[in-house]
Write an enzyme that holds these catalytic residues in place. Sequence first.
Site, PDB file in Angstrom:
ATOM      1  N   SER A  53       0.824  -1.219   0.000  1.00 29.26           N
ATOM      2  CA  SER A  53       0.000   0.000   0.000  1.00 29.26           C
ATOM      3  C   SER A  53       0.853   1.262   0.000  1.00 29.26           C
ATOM      4  O   SER A  53       0.579   2.212  -0.740  1.00 29.26           O
ATOM      5  CB  SER A  53      -0.948  -0.009   1.204  1.00 29.26           C
ATOM      6  OG  SER A  53      -0.230  -0.120   2.419  1.00 29.26           O
ATOM      7  N   GLY A  54       1.921   1.292   0.810  1.00 30.53           N
ATOM      8  CA  GLY A  54       2.771   2.478   0.846  1.00 30.53           C
ATOM      9  C   GLY A  54       3.514   2.700  -0.453  1.00 30.53           C
ATOM     10  O   GLY A  54       3.594   3.827  -0.948  1.00 30.53           O
ATOM     11  N   GLU A  75       9.224  -4.830  -6.955  1.00 24.12           N
ATOM     12  CA  GLU A  75       8.288  -5.689  -6.221  1.00 24.12           C
ATOM     13  C   GLU A  75       8.254  -7.072  -6.885  1.00 24.12           C
ATOM     14  O   GLU A  75       7.946  -7.174  -8.066  1.00 24.12           O
ATOM     15  CB  GLU A  75       6.893  -5.081  -6.213  1.00 24.12           C
ATOM     16  CG  GLU A  75       5.784  -5.987  -5.714  1.00 24.12           C
ATOM     17  CD  GLU A  75       6.033  -6.522  -4.319  1.00 24.12           C
ATOM     18  OE1 GLU A  75       5.930  -7.742  -4.137  1.00 24.12           O
ATOM     19  OE2 GLU A  75       6.336  -5.708  -3.416  1.00 24.12           O
ATOM     20  N   VAL A 118      14.790  -6.971  -3.723  1.00 24.67           N
ATOM     21  CA  VAL A 118      15.953  -6.193  -3.307  1.00 24.67           C
ATOM     22  C   VAL A 118      16.786  -7.041  -2.354  1.00 24.67           C
ATOM     23  O   VAL A 118      16.277  -7.598  -1.384  1.00 24.67           O
ATOM     24  CB  VAL A 118      15.520  -4.891  -2.606  1.00 24.67           C
ATOM     25  CG1 VAL A 118      16.742  -4.091  -2.162  1.00 24.67           C
ATOM     26  CG2 VAL A 118      14.657  -4.055  -3.533  1.00 24.67           C
ATOM     27  N   CYS A 235      -1.109  -4.064  12.455  1.00 24.46           N
ATOM     28  CA  CYS A 235      -2.502  -4.075  12.921  1.00 24.46           C
ATOM     29  C   CYS A 235      -2.611  -4.772  14.277  1.00 24.46           C
ATOM     30  O   CYS A 235      -3.070  -5.908  14.388  1.00 24.46           O
ATOM     31  CB  CYS A 235      -3.422  -4.751  11.912  1.00 24.46           C
ATOM     32  SG  CYS A 235      -5.172  -4.452  12.288  1.00 24.46           S
ATOM     33  N   THR A 379      -0.657   0.336  10.441  1.00 23.90           N
ATOM     34  CA  THR A 379      -1.944   0.079   9.794  1.00 23.90           C
ATOM     35  C   THR A 379      -2.002   0.761   8.437  1.00 23.90           C
ATOM     36  O   THR A 379      -1.213   1.658   8.132  1.00 23.90           O
ATOM     37  CB  THR A 379      -3.112   0.608  10.650  1.00 23.90           C
ATOM     38  OG1 THR A 379      -3.077   2.048  10.660  1.00 23.90           O
ATOM     39  CG2 THR A 379      -3.033   0.096  12.090  1.00 23.90           C
ATOM     40  N   ALA A 380      -2.989   0.352   7.624  1.00 25.35           N
ATOM     41  CA  ALA A 380      -3.194   0.984   6.315  1.00 25.35           C
ATOM     42  C   ALA A 380      -3.594   2.443   6.474  1.00 25.35           C
ATOM     43  O   ALA A 380      -3.222   3.296   5.658  1.00 25.35           O
ATOM     44  CB  ALA A 380      -4.257   0.215   5.535  1.00 25.35           C
ATOM     45  N   CYS A 413      -7.534   2.155  13.919  1.00 23.32           N
ATOM     46  CA  CYS A 413      -7.708   0.710  14.067  1.00 23.32           C
ATOM     47  C   CYS A 413      -9.192   0.422  14.276  1.00 23.32           C
ATOM     48  O   CYS A 413      -9.715   0.628  15.376  1.00 23.32           O
ATOM     49  CB  CYS A 413      -6.896   0.197  15.253  1.00 23.32           C
ATOM     50  SG  CYS A 413      -7.021  -1.594  15.481  1.00 23.32           S
TER      51      CYS A 413
END
Length: 466
Positions: A53-54, A75, A118, A235, A379-380, A413
């Site tokens: 996500s980041g 990735e 990587v 999380c 967390t997201a 959260c």
Amino acid sequence: MTPLVAVVSSPRARLFACFLRLGAQQADSLQLHTGAGLAAKNHYEVLVLGGGSGGITMASRMKRRVGAENVAIIEPSERHFYQPIWTLVGAGAKQLSSSVQPTASVIPSGVEWIKARVVELNPDKSCIHTDSGKEISYKYLIIALGIQLDYEKLHGVYTKQCPDHWPDQWDRTVHSVQHTAYYCAAKIKGLPEGFAHPKIGSNYSVRTVEKTWKALQDFKEGNAIFTFPNTPIKCAGAPQKIMYLSEAYFRKTGKRSKANIIFNTSLGVIFGVKKYADALQKIIKERNLTVNYKQNLIEVRADKQEAVFENLDKPGETQVVSYEMLHVTPPMSPPDVLKTSPVADAAGWVDVDKETLQHKRYPNVFGIGDCTNLPTSKTAAAVAAQSGILDRTISLIMKNEKPMKKYDGYTSCPLVTGYNRVILAEFDYSSQPLETFPFDQGKERLSMYLMKADLMPFLYWNMMLR
């Protein structure tokens, strides 16, 4: 109860603003990535490590800053997961298929996807090395490598000896962990091979989340045990969310009277923010749940359906508990490639300024999300908040200006307490509530469940990543 639509439109809707502002300006958000077949270059203005996500969010932002042809993402995985929904997958409320899309579909159009892993970072020379032997240099580096699950590994005692007791600051709050080198051995004997047996699962892996649901369905009578390890995790509310959902399932299926529900946590508190901890303690008492603190899972004897816990207050003292169902939250640590890298702190996390997300020693290196030593929950929602700050930080650095925007540690959260109820916890670095909505978020609400289960996944796929 405040209608969800009205809440979303509220000027105080900070949580939604974090997501909505991520991609609203991008006109080509629905275009698919088309550059995977092109020959990767050896140098990029912005190189992003990690396609979670980041990484995807920052690649989208950097594309607007410097142009798609000047940005690349490294990735290795061909699948991208929205992991927050796995809590509901493990409880049978969502399908696993709803959590995944091809990585190619979320890479920003025109941005180069380098499908590799990587294996080395060399920030002194502004380059990295991949497992294919390729060296790639950069002007700016964004590290978004996430966190790794460690069932059978020994976490490094990197620079200090493991103390007799876990540091007091870890006990004070789940969400203000002081990242030190005090990572004791976190090995769980018997895992991951124990997952081949029935009655054991984990919502933290795509390979084991559906086993949680199977164990829940197959439960007859006895102990249902849920664990929390003695390491930082992503999380931090998830280990107890599945406990509440399991209790609700047992009630729904008439098995509650036959279930002894146990939450064994290595922590000294149920949650790090008092307001929400008080609300959870009330639920725990009302639903007759057993919580044992400072209990760390060290072994699973899956063939005998036994779990072994160590008392962290009395090192060496263990207890063997039989189970009919076991949900394991695995120990976690920084990715191996970071632990010995110059960009890491003593504990292996990317060492960034907690307000700007710029690296403390390498001004052209930045970090975001779970792989960093930011003292907030992983967390997201935290990534969503961090991405806006980091975007602004990098834009000013590119202009040779000093970063001004400061990240306050905001994270969220959604504490799922049943199949139609959520307590939405939002807080900052100081573990003080930092709430979005004009009502008491310390109470269970249907509207917050709908946000968690349906609205947030939609915003993630269609706005945050775009």
